[in-house]
Scaffold this motif. Structure first.
Motif, PDB file in Angstrom:
ATOM      1  N   ARG B  17       3.642   2.724  16.523  1.00  0.00           N
ATOM      2  CA  ARG B  17       4.383   1.911  15.559  1.00  0.00           C
ATOM      3  C   ARG B  17       3.804   2.013  14.154  1.00  0.00           C
ATOM      4  O   ARG B  17       3.948   1.096  13.366  1.00  0.00           O
ATOM      5  CB  ARG B  17       4.379   0.454  16.027  1.00  0.00           C
ATOM      6  N   TYR B  18       3.137   3.098  13.849  1.00  0.00           N
ATOM      7  CA  TYR B  18       2.584   3.235  12.504  1.00  0.00           C
ATOM      8  C   TYR B  18       3.675   3.589  11.500  1.00  0.00           C
ATOM      9  O   TYR B  18       4.732   4.107  11.861  1.00  0.00           O
ATOM     10  CB  TYR B  18       1.485   4.299  12.494  1.00  0.00           C
ATOM     11  N   CYS B  19       3.405   3.347  10.226  1.00  0.00           N
ATOM     12  CA  CYS B  19       4.346   3.710   9.172  1.00  0.00           C
ATOM     13  C   CYS B  19       4.476   5.240   9.146  1.00  0.00           C
ATOM     14  O   CYS B  19       3.527   5.954   9.497  1.00  0.00           O
ATOM     15  CB  CYS B  19       3.839   3.269   7.806  1.00  0.00           C
ATOM     16  N   PRO B  20       5.607   5.744   8.673  1.00  0.00           N
ATOM     17  CA  PRO B  20       5.724   7.201   8.516  1.00  0.00           C
ATOM     18  C   PRO B  20       4.628   7.707   7.573  1.00  0.00           C
ATOM     19  O   PRO B  20       4.350   7.077   6.560  1.00  0.00           O
ATOM     20  CB  PRO B  20       7.106   7.375   7.868  1.00  0.00           C
ATOM     21  N   GLY B  21       3.995   8.802   7.976  1.00  0.00           N
ATOM     22  CA  GLY B  21       2.967   9.394   7.116  1.00  0.00           C
ATOM     23  C   GLY B  21       1.594   8.769   7.258  1.00  0.00           C
ATOM     24  O   GLY B  21       0.658   9.136   6.546  1.00  0.00           O
ATOM     25  N   CYS B  22       1.432   7.848   8.179  1.00  0.00           N
ATOM     26  CA  CYS B  22       0.134   7.182   8.362  1.00  0.00           C
ATOM     27  C   CYS B  22      -0.865   8.112   9.045  1.00  0.00           C
ATOM     28  O   CYS B  22      -0.529   8.789  10.017  1.00  0.00           O
ATOM     29  CB  CYS B  22       0.323   5.925   9.207  1.00  0.00           C
ATOM     30  N   GLY B  23      -2.097   8.108   8.571  1.00  0.00           N
ATOM     31  CA  GLY B  23      -3.114   8.981   9.144  1.00  0.00           C
ATOM     32  C   GLY B  23      -3.621   8.528  10.509  1.00  0.00           C
ATOM     33  O   GLY B  23      -4.168   9.329  11.271  1.00  0.00           O
ATOM     34  N   HIS B  24      -3.450   7.259  10.833  1.00  0.00           N
ATOM     35  CA  HIS B  24      -3.956   6.759  12.119  1.00  0.00           C
ATOM     36  C   HIS B  24      -3.411   7.578  13.298  1.00  0.00           C
ATOM     37  O   HIS B  24      -4.147   7.933  14.214  1.00  0.00           O
ATOM     38  CB  HIS B  24      -3.549   5.297  12.325  1.00  0.00           C
ATOM     39  N   SER B  25      -2.085   7.862  13.241  1.00  0.00           N
ATOM     40  CA  SER B  25      -1.483   8.519  14.403  1.00  0.00           C
ATOM     41  C   SER B  25      -2.075   9.915  14.601  1.00  0.00           C
ATOM     42  O   SER B  25      -2.287  10.346  15.732  1.00  0.00           O
ATOM     43  CB  SER B  25       0.036   8.574  14.255  1.00  0.00           C
ATOM     44  N   GLY B  51      -7.186  -4.350  12.779  1.00  0.00           N
ATOM     45  CA  GLY B  51      -6.671  -3.558  11.663  1.00  0.00           C
ATOM     46  C   GLY B  51      -5.374  -2.957  12.161  1.00  0.00           C
ATOM     47  O   GLY B  51      -4.931  -3.264  13.277  1.00  0.00           O
ATOM     48  N   CYS B  52      -4.775  -2.061  11.366  1.00  0.00           N
ATOM     49  CA  CYS B  52      -3.515  -1.458  11.813  1.00  0.00           C
ATOM     50  C   CYS B  52      -3.665  -0.795  13.181  1.00  0.00           C
ATOM     51  O   CYS B  52      -2.744  -0.762  13.969  1.00  0.00           O
ATOM     52  CB  CYS B  52      -3.023  -0.439  10.797  1.00  0.00           C
ATOM     53  N   SER B  53      -4.858  -0.260  13.471  1.00  0.00           N
ATOM     54  CA  SER B  53      -5.050   0.463  14.728  1.00  0.00           C
ATOM     55  C   SER B  53      -5.464  -0.456  15.877  1.00  0.00           C
ATOM     56  O   SER B  53      -5.994  -0.002  16.878  1.00  0.00           O
ATOM     57  CB  SER B  53      -6.085   1.564  14.521  1.00  0.00           C
ATOM     58  N   ASN B 121     -11.074   5.907   6.784  1.00  0.00           N
ATOM     59  CA  ASN B 121     -11.164   5.450   5.398  1.00  0.00           C
ATOM     60  C   ASN B 121      -9.813   5.673   4.715  1.00  0.00           C
ATOM     61  O   ASN B 121      -9.452   6.800   4.383  1.00  0.00           O
ATOM     62  CB  ASN B 121     -12.281   6.230   4.678  1.00  0.00           C
ATOM     63  N   ASN B 122      -9.044   4.566   4.559  1.00  0.00           N
ATOM     64  CA  ASN B 122      -7.782   4.685   3.823  1.00  0.00           C
ATOM     65  C   ASN B 122      -7.829   3.863   2.535  1.00  0.00           C
ATOM     66  O   ASN B 122      -6.810   3.580   1.915  1.00  0.00           O
ATOM     67  CB  ASN B 122      -6.576   4.306   4.693  1.00  0.00           C
ATOM     68  N   ALA B 123      -9.043   3.450   2.146  1.00  0.00           N
ATOM     69  CA  ALA B 123      -9.295   2.806   0.850  1.00  0.00           C
ATOM     70  C   ALA B 123      -8.502   1.515   0.656  1.00  0.00           C
ATOM     71  O   ALA B 123      -8.327   1.059  -0.472  1.00  0.00           O
ATOM     72  CB  ALA B 123      -9.015   3.785  -0.302  1.00  0.00           C
ATOM     73  N   TYR B 125      -6.869  -2.357   2.890  1.00  0.00           N
ATOM     74  CA  TYR B 125      -6.629  -3.139   4.100  1.00  0.00           C
ATOM     75  C   TYR B 125      -5.158  -2.979   4.439  1.00  0.00           C
ATOM     76  O   TYR B 125      -4.307  -3.592   3.801  1.00  0.00           O
ATOM     77  CB  TYR B 125      -6.929  -4.630   3.868  1.00  0.00           C
ATOM     78  N   GLY B 126      -4.862  -2.120   5.413  1.00  0.00           N
ATOM     79  CA  GLY B 126      -3.466  -1.877   5.761  1.00  0.00           C
ATOM     80  C   GLY B 126      -2.819  -3.082   6.414  1.00  0.00           C
ATOM     81  O   GLY B 126      -1.797  -3.601   5.967  1.00  0.00           O
ATOM     82  N   MET B 127      -3.451  -3.553   7.460  1.00  0.00           N
ATOM     83  CA  MET B 127      -2.786  -4.533   8.318  1.00  0.00           C
ATOM     84  C   MET B 127      -2.436  -5.839   7.605  1.00  0.00           C
ATOM     85  O   MET B 127      -1.383  -6.416   7.838  1.00  0.00           O
ATOM     86  CB  MET B 127      -3.660  -4.849   9.522  1.00  0.00           C
ATOM     87  N   PRO B 212      -4.306   8.994   4.945  1.00  0.00           N
ATOM     88  CA  PRO B 212      -3.269   8.452   4.065  1.00  0.00           C
ATOM     89  C   PRO B 212      -2.686   7.129   4.573  1.00  0.00           C
ATOM     90  O   PRO B 212      -2.466   6.967   5.768  1.00  0.00           O
ATOM     91  CB  PRO B 212      -2.180   9.544   4.072  1.00  0.00           C
ATOM     92  N   CYS B 213      -2.455   6.224   3.637  1.00  0.00           N
ATOM     93  CA  CYS B 213      -1.779   4.960   3.937  1.00  0.00           C
ATOM     94  C   CYS B 213      -0.641   4.800   2.910  1.00  0.00           C
ATOM     95  O   CYS B 213      -0.791   4.100   1.915  1.00  0.00           O
ATOM     96  CB  CYS B 213      -2.757   3.793   3.837  1.00  0.00           C
ATOM     97  N   PRO B 214       0.478   5.505   3.132  1.00  0.00           N
ATOM     98  CA  PRO B 214       1.551   5.485   2.132  1.00  0.00           C
ATOM     99  C   PRO B 214       2.022   4.061   1.817  1.00  0.00           C
ATOM    100  O   PRO B 214       2.298   3.755   0.647  1.00  0.00           O
ATOM    101  CB  PRO B 214       2.678   6.288   2.790  1.00  0.00           C
ATOM    102  N   THR B 215       2.071   3.230   2.818  1.00  0.00           N
ATOM    103  CA  THR B 215       2.575   1.870   2.601  1.00  0.00           C
ATOM    104  C   THR B 215       1.633   1.071   1.706  1.00  0.00           C
ATOM    105  O   THR B 215       2.062   0.451   0.731  1.00  0.00           O
ATOM    106  CB  THR B 215       2.761   1.163   3.959  1.00  0.00           C
ATOM    107  N   GLY B 216       0.364   1.113   2.039  1.00  0.00           N
ATOM    108  CA  GLY B 216      -0.612   0.354   1.265  1.00  0.00           C
ATOM    109  C   GLY B 216      -0.763   0.894  -0.150  1.00  0.00           C
ATOM    110  O   GLY B 216      -1.031   0.145  -1.088  1.00  0.00           O
ATOM    111  N   TRP B 217      -0.603   2.214  -0.290  1.00  0.00           N
ATOM    112  CA  TRP B 217      -0.767   2.829  -1.603  1.00  0.00           C
ATOM    113  C   TRP B 217       0.528   2.792  -2.415  1.00  0.00           C
ATOM    114  O   TRP B 217       0.540   3.155  -3.600  1.00  0.00           O
ATOM    115  CB  TRP B 217      -1.223   4.300  -1.474  1.00  0.00           C
TER     116      TRP B 217
HETATM  117  S1  SF4 Z   1      -0.111   0.054   6.470  1.00  0.00           S
HETATM  118 FE1  SF4 Z   1      -1.144   1.974   6.091  1.00  0.00          FE
HETATM  119  S2  SF4 Z   1      -2.718   2.144   7.668  1.00  0.00           S
HETATM  120 FE2  SF4 Z   1      -1.250   0.584   8.309  1.00  0.00          FE
HETATM  121  S3  SF4 Z   1       0.243   1.646   9.607  1.00  0.00           S
HETATM  122 FE3  SF4 Z   1       1.064   1.610   7.538  1.00  0.00          FE
HETATM  123  S4  SF4 Z   1       0.385   3.506   6.612  1.00  0.00           S
HETATM  124 FE4  SF4 Z   1      -0.875   3.180   8.429  1.00  0.00          FE
END
Ligand code: SF4
Ligand SMILES: Cc1ncc(C[n+]2csc(CCOP(=O)(O)OP(=O)(O)O)c2C)c(N)n1
Lengths: 371, 248
Positions: B17-25, B51-53, B121-123, B125-127, B212-217
């Motif tokens: 369920r991560y955002c598109p482009g998220c590095g976690h996956s 956290g997001c993960s 390290n996505n610089a 707090y995503g969650m 990358p954390c496209p949503t947070g950035w």
């Molecule tokens: S907020 Fe950022 S770290 Fe969290 S799932 Fe979305 S892209 Fe990934």
């Protein structure tokens, strides 16, 4: 394999309370300890820092109480009997982890050797963490089983009881003692056989690597409210079973008593002196000592209040257990209170004076506030 | 012709369920591939952070435990000390590992506990919605740095690999990224090496992944990948920060 047992069952040994607790934990199968130094419990880690290695276990002086409790989380998740101990503020720091472990329904044992509070308080014996212990202590709806020893023998034997209860109910179980019980020396004896941890019943909820079975997940996150609610009610049912089956207490001279002192731990011990002296003077005074503080002996105290119209609660705090006594008594008897907070101790004579003062007046339905 | 690309055995069928482009996956998948290749799935226990993960435990098909925010290195310590035969990995974000859990990280590293940390390290707090992380770079905007991180006010970011490399305990520290194919392949090699070191019983390993954390950035996924090259890896240079395997 060399004999790891240090003392035989029933053998009389002179020991400090904290050391008895530590040896008792090892004897009951504890193979991992993590903790952070704090007075008045330091004898526990100091003892275990060499003793636990003799039995093939591990000891870590952790960087903080928070780290210690989360190490224990991992240890309990692996099905090993682990232990941590602390006092006052250190136990406060552990509460987040204890809440997680309670939610994950993992067994472990810990001890709070209470010091005076709040804040940094002092290092003298106190009973000021009763609320914290008996209400769970951390965030969320949960309970931990709380055992209150009043002798070095009980300090040594309660770890076994604590581990057994923890395993039985998959729940944290603690010993709530104080600096006096921890530091004093007296003859004690173990009342249980050496426990070989390898011979304990296997646990089917721990993480061991998923060889030959589906994976297991230990998790306390339940995002959907209905699922978390179900989990809460599941825990509640377990707590009810504990309340039904695990209440422990002790009575002394209750049969003909006109007044009964209700006290636990060190204050019960001091009150025993008041009972002995009072009886010599012909005063019909008895003692009721809760041994489990949670589950609290509500029913027994309620029944006691049917025939005893005057109760005196003695605590080394401003009045905490007295609230549970009030709930248990439900207005049936007059409740009096003698409290010594801040690391001060009442004396047996002080307790007896209070008993005589109460007996000299008619029973009043209101609990008097303060000392 | 056989299948050359398939889901790793150590991954469940549950859709991430991560955002598109998220590095976690990507990081999850690399760990699963490494666990498969080293054939350690049945000995592995993973630790999911807060956290997001936090849902890592749903995605990995091995024994898993989810622990309090920041405490992965403490729980991993307990587990490895009583079950040294397990292969334990602690997966942690930057808030988790380098803010609330800094003490646990440093002390596990200095004791050289024999487990593996995968540090994302996505610089940010995503969650919790994109607040400042200990790794947020000077000038970077977050929901708690609306005007960008001002070092005079918020202090400097923490460079985890550089900081830990000053300790004697760690065996292997490497910083990698998952923003393009060559970097992903390097990241996998680093993760595999870290697990191998644990299997060999040598001690503490940590792989930092610029993620990358496209949503947070607040950028599209493509831009987020470029940002890792243009900004992040300038501030956080990729490479091996410590490797004691050669000496031992
Ligand atoms: S907020 Fe950022 S770290 Fe969290 S799932 Fe979305 S892209 Fe990934
Ligand atoms: C003790 C505690 N404090 C705060 C939180 C709230 N919280 C949840 S996730 C998170 C930040 C996570 O950020 P990071 O570790 O960088 O991971 P990401 O979500 O970016 O992957 C915070 C502060 C919490 N769950 N527990």
């Amino acid at each position: 394999m060399k004999n790891m047992e240090k003392y035989k069952m029933g053998e009389k040994v002179l020991m400090k309370g904290n050391e008895a607790l530590a040896e008792g934990a090892v004897r009951a199968g504890c193979r991992f300890f993590a903790g952070y130094p704090i007075t008045p419990q330091n004898e526990i880690p100091e003892y275990l820092s060499w003793r636990i290695f003799e039995v093939g276990g591990t000891f870590i002086q952790s960087e903080s109480e928070i780290a210690a409790i989360n190490m224990i989380f991992g240890v309990a998740a692996c099905g090993v009997r682990g232990m941590t101990s602390s006092s006052g503020c250190g136990i406060s720091l552990k509460q987040e982890g204890i809440s997680y472990i309670a939610s994950a329904e993992l067994p472990f044992f810990y001890a709070n050797i209470i010091r005076g509070g709040p804040g940094l308080g002092n290092i003298a014996p106190a009973q000021s963490d009763y609320f914290q212990a008996t209400r769970g202590g951390g965030h969320g709806d949960y309970r931990v089983i709380v055992l209150a020893p009043n002798s070095v023998t009980e300090m040594g034997n309660f770890p076994k009881l604590a581990y057994d209860l923890a395993d039985k109910y998959r729940n944290p179980c603690m010993v709530l003692a104080d600096g006096l019980l921890g530091q004093m020396m007296e003859p004690m004896e173990f009342n249980f056989d050496w426990v070989d941890p390898d011979k304990l019943p296997p646990k089917d909820y721990i993480v061991t690597g998923c060889k030959g079975r589906p994976r297991r997940i230990i998790n306390t996150l339940h995002m959907i409210p209905s699922i978390l609610e179900k989990h809460n009610w599941h825990l509640y049912e377990k707590y009810q079973r504990i309340e039904e089956n695990e209440v422990r207490f002790e009575g002394c001279n209750l049969e003909d008593a006109e007044i009964v002192i209700v006290a636990y731990g060190t204050s019960a011990r001091i009150s025993t002196e008041a009972v002995i002296k009072g009886r010599k003077k012909g005063i019909k005074v008895g003692l009721f000592r809760p041994i489990t503080l949670w589950p609290f002996p509500k029913k027994a105290i309620n029944e006691l209040a049917d025939r005893v119209k005057k109760l005196l609660v003695v605590e080394m705090n401003m009045g905490q257990m007295v609230e549970d006594v009030e709930i248990a008594v439900s207005g049936k008897s007059a409740i009096h209170f003698l409290g010594r907070p801040g690391g001060s101790l009442p004396t047996g004579d002080e307790v007896l004076d209070k008993v005589e003062e109460i007996l000299s007046k008619p029973a009043s339905p209101e609990r008097e506030r303060g000392k | 012709m056989g299948r050359i690309y398939k889901k790793p055995v150590s991954m469940t069928k549950i859709a991430m369920r991560y955002c598109p482009g998220c590095g976690h996956s990507i990081a999850h998948r690399l760990i699963a591939e490494v666990i498969d290749e080293l054939d350690i799935r049945e000995r592995a226990v993973g630790i999911a952070p807060v956290g997001c993960s936090v849902f890592l435990d749903e995605y990995m098909d091995c024994d898993m435990i989810q622990v309090p925010h920041g405490r992965g290195c403490a729980s991993a310590t307990g587990m490895k000390r009583v079950r040294p035969d397990l292969i334990v990995f602690s997966y942690q974000g930057d808030g988790d590992l380098a803010a609330i859990g800094t003490a646990e990280t440093i002390h596990a590293a200095t004791r050289s506990e024999n487990f593996t940390v995968i540090f994302i390290n996505n610089a940010i707090y995503g969650m919790t919605g994109g607040q400042q992380a200990p790794t947020t770079m000077p000038g970077q905007k977050t929901t708690t740095n609306p005007y960008g991180r001002e070092v005079k006010v918020h202090g400097y970011p923490i460079k985890v690999c550089e900081m830990l490399s000053a300790l004697d305990g760690p065996i292997y520290l490497e910083r990698v990224a998952v923003n393009n194919v060559p970097n992903v392949l390097k990241a996998k090699r680093a993760i595999k090496k870290a697990f191998q070191i644990q299997l060999d019983g040598l001690g503490f390993t940590l792989v930092e992944i610029l993620s990358p954390c496209p949503t947070g950035w607040g950028v599209i996924p493509k831009k987020a990948c470029e940002y890792v090259d243009e900004k992040m890896s300038k501030y956080y240079p990729l490479g091996v920060y410590k490797d004691l395997t050669k000496k031992k």
